[in-house]
Write an enzyme that holds these catalytic residues in place. Structure first.
Site, mmCIF file in Angstrom:
data_model
loop_
_atom_site.group_PDB
_atom_site.id
_atom_site.type_symbol
_atom_site.label_atom_id
_atom_site.label_comp_id
_atom_site.label_asym_id
_atom_site.label_seq_id
_atom_site.Cartn_x
_atom_site.Cartn_y
_atom_site.Cartn_z
ATOM 1 N N THR A 31 33.036 154.724 -0.078
ATOM 2 C CA THR A 31 32.488 155.753 -0.964
ATOM 3 C C THR A 31 33.084 155.586 -2.369
ATOM 4 O O THR A 31 32.419 155.875 -3.359
ATOM 5 C CB THR A 31 32.757 157.195 -0.465
ATOM 6 O OG1 THR A 31 34.139 157.333 -0.183
ATOM 7 C CG2 THR A 31 31.961 157.511 0.784
ATOM 8 N N PHE A 38 26.879 157.795 5.126
ATOM 9 C CA PHE A 38 25.579 158.170 5.693
ATOM 10 C C PHE A 38 25.656 159.372 6.628
ATOM 11 O O PHE A 38 24.679 160.057 6.852
ATOM 12 C CB PHE A 38 24.968 156.979 6.432
ATOM 13 C CG PHE A 38 24.653 155.839 5.513
ATOM 14 C CD1 PHE A 38 23.783 156.022 4.456
ATOM 15 C CD2 PHE A 38 25.230 154.596 5.689
ATOM 16 C CE1 PHE A 38 23.487 154.980 3.585
ATOM 17 C CE2 PHE A 38 24.942 153.544 4.822
ATOM 18 C CZ PHE A 38 24.068 153.747 3.769
ATOM 19 N N GLN A 104 34.338 149.960 10.491
ATOM 20 C CA GLN A 104 33.118 150.650 10.912
ATOM 21 C C GLN A 104 32.030 150.476 9.856
ATOM 22 O O GLN A 104 30.914 150.898 10.039
ATOM 23 C CB GLN A 104 33.400 152.156 11.069
ATOM 24 C CG GLN A 104 34.406 152.495 12.154
ATOM 25 C CD GLN A 104 34.743 153.991 12.138
ATOM 26 O OE1 GLN A 104 35.406 154.477 11.234
ATOM 27 N NE2 GLN A 104 34.274 154.709 13.141
ATOM 28 N N ASP A 107 28.875 147.171 5.016
ATOM 29 C CA ASP A 107 28.519 146.754 3.660
ATOM 30 C C ASP A 107 29.072 145.394 3.242
ATOM 31 O O ASP A 107 28.753 144.903 2.158
ATOM 32 C CB ASP A 107 28.984 147.819 2.656
ATOM 33 C CG ASP A 107 30.453 148.202 2.864
ATOM 34 O OD1 ASP A 107 31.291 147.301 3.097
ATOM 35 O OD2 ASP A 107 30.770 149.406 2.788
ATOM 36 N N HIS A 124 30.228 147.891 13.691
ATOM 37 C CA HIS A 124 28.850 148.376 13.565
ATOM 38 C C HIS A 124 27.937 147.361 12.903
ATOM 39 O O HIS A 124 26.865 147.706 12.403
ATOM 40 C CB HIS A 124 28.823 149.699 12.786
ATOM 41 C CG HIS A 124 29.537 150.823 13.484
ATOM 42 N ND1 HIS A 124 29.867 152.013 12.870
ATOM 43 C CD2 HIS A 124 30.004 150.926 14.752
ATOM 44 C CE1 HIS A 124 30.495 152.798 13.744
ATOM 45 N NE2 HIS A 124 30.601 152.158 14.879
ATOM 46 N N CYS A 157 11.129 135.742 14.576
ATOM 47 C CA CYS A 157 12.008 134.570 14.578
ATOM 48 C C CYS A 157 11.193 133.278 14.677
ATOM 49 O O CYS A 157 10.369 133.143 15.578
ATOM 50 C CB CYS A 157 13.002 134.667 15.735
ATOM 51 S SG CYS A 157 14.138 133.273 15.811
ATOM 52 N N ASN A 223 43.307 159.186 4.596
ATOM 53 C CA ASN A 223 41.938 159.705 4.527
ATOM 54 C C ASN A 223 41.953 160.953 3.659
ATOM 55 O O ASN A 223 42.917 161.708 3.675
ATOM 56 C CB ASN A 223 41.452 160.053 5.951
ATOM 57 C CG ASN A 223 39.962 160.294 6.008
ATOM 58 O OD1 ASN A 223 39.172 159.487 5.511
ATOM 59 N ND2 ASN A 223 39.556 161.409 6.594
ATOM 60 N N ILE A 241 41.894 156.647 -1.724
ATOM 61 C CA ILE A 241 42.365 155.408 -1.103
ATOM 62 C C ILE A 241 42.778 154.358 -2.143
ATOM 63 O O ILE A 241 43.882 153.806 -2.069
ATOM 64 C CB ILE A 241 41.281 154.850 -0.160
ATOM 65 C CG1 ILE A 241 41.116 155.832 1.006
ATOM 66 C CG2 ILE A 241 41.640 153.463 0.340
ATOM 67 C CD1 ILE A 241 39.804 155.726 1.721
#
Ligand code: ZN
Length: 252
Positions: A31, A38, A104, A107, A124, A157, A223, A241
C-alpha cells in the site's frame, strides 16, 4: 530514547543476533507503493464480488469478466515501484540475514526491488503474468490484452489448449502445494520471523508466525494496525513500514 527509537534499536539488535531470518509480507508493504489493499473497505473486492475459481472454470462469460476487470485495474500495478520497505527487505536478503521472503502479495515488487526469484515464495501467485492452468506455460499479459481488446477472444494455450488465467491464486482455488511446503520448511529453519504488513488473519498463511514461534524462533510483527498475534510476538511495532525499516537497515 523515545519508544519508537527503542523499538528500532531492539529490532536492529534482533536482526544482528539472528543467523537465519525469514520475512513474511502482506498487503501493508505494498500500500506504501500505491497498491490498494483489495480486502480493505473501499477496495476492489468490496465493489465487485470476487470471481470464484469454479465460476471462472465453468463459464466463458466469467472468464471474459475476469479479464475485463484485470485489464481495467492493471494500470495501478504496472506503475507501482518498490518502496523503502521493499528495498530494506532486499538489502537484508543481500546481506545474507534473510534466507527467503514469503509473501501474500501478487504484485512482484519484491523481485523488482532486487530479491532473486528463487528467494521469493508467493503464496497467492503473481498477477503480473498469466499461465496455462493445465501445462503451466507462461504467457505475458500484453500479448493476451492485444487479442482480448479486439473482440474479447479468450486466451487458449497454444501448447495444450488449456485455459489461461493470471498466475494468481483465486478464491476457491487450492493453495499452491510447492510454495506452501517451501514456506513451511523456511519457517521451521529460521531463528527470526519478521511479519511485515500483514493483518495475520487469512489462514493458512497466518499460521506461519505461530509455527515459527512454537519452533523457538523470535517473532517480530510490523503492521500499522494491531494483529491477533501481537500477544505472542517478541516485538510488535505499529508504524509505517518504509520509514521504520529504513531506520533499522543500513543502505549504502
Ligand atoms: Zn497449456
Amino acid at each position: 530514547m523515545t519508544g519508537a527509537e527503542n523499538d528500532v534499536a531492539r529490532l536492529r539488535s534482533m536482526i544482528e543476533e539472528s543467523s537465519r531470518g525469514v520475512v513474511f509480507t502482506g498487503a501493508g508493504i505494498s500500500t506504501e507503493s500505491g497498491i490498494p489493499d483489495f480486502r480493505s473497505p473501499g477496495g476492489i473486492w468490496t465493489q465487485y464480488k470476487p470471481i470464484d475459481f469454479r465460476d471462472f472454470m465453468a463459464s466463458e462469460e466469467m472468464r471474459r469478466e475476469s479479464w475485463r476487470r484485470k485489464f481495467a485495474s492493471d494500470a495501478v500495478i504496472q506503475k507501482a515501484q518498490p518502496n523503502k520497505g521493499h528495498l530494506a527487505v532486499a538489502k537484508l536478503v543481500q546481506q545474507g540475514k534473510v534466507s527467503s521472503v514469503i509473501t501474500q502479495n501478487v504484485d512482484g515488487l519484491h523481485q523488482l526491488s532486487g530479491v532473486p526469484d528463487d528467494k521469493v515464495i508467493e503464496l497467492h501467485g503473481n498477477t503480473t503474468y498469466a499461465a496455462c492452468l493445465d501445462c503451466g506455460k507462461r504467457y505475458e499479459l500484453e500479448d493476451i490484452r492485444r487479442v482480448f481488446e479486439k473482440d474479447e477472444t479468450l486466451p487458449v494455450c497454444d501448447q495444450c489448449n488449456g485455459i489461461i488465467k493470471t498466475a494468481t491464486i483465486s478464491f476457491g482455488q487450492a493453495m499452491p502445494v510447492e510454495e506452501m511446503k517451501a514456506a513451511e520448511s523456511e519457517t521451521m529453519a529460521c531463528d527470526l520471523f519478521l511479519a511485515i504488513g500483514s493483518s495475520l488473519v487469512v489462514y493458512p498463511a497466518a499460521a506461519f508466525p505461530e509455527i515459527a514461534r512454537r519452533n523457538g524462533a523470535r517473532l517480530v510483527i510490523l503492521n500499522r494496525e494491531p494483529t491477533p498475534l501481537d500477544a505472542i510476538a517478541d516485538l510488535a511495532l505499529h508504524s509505517e513500514i518504509g520509514p521504520t525499516l529504513s531506520a533499522v537497515v543500513d543502505f549504502d
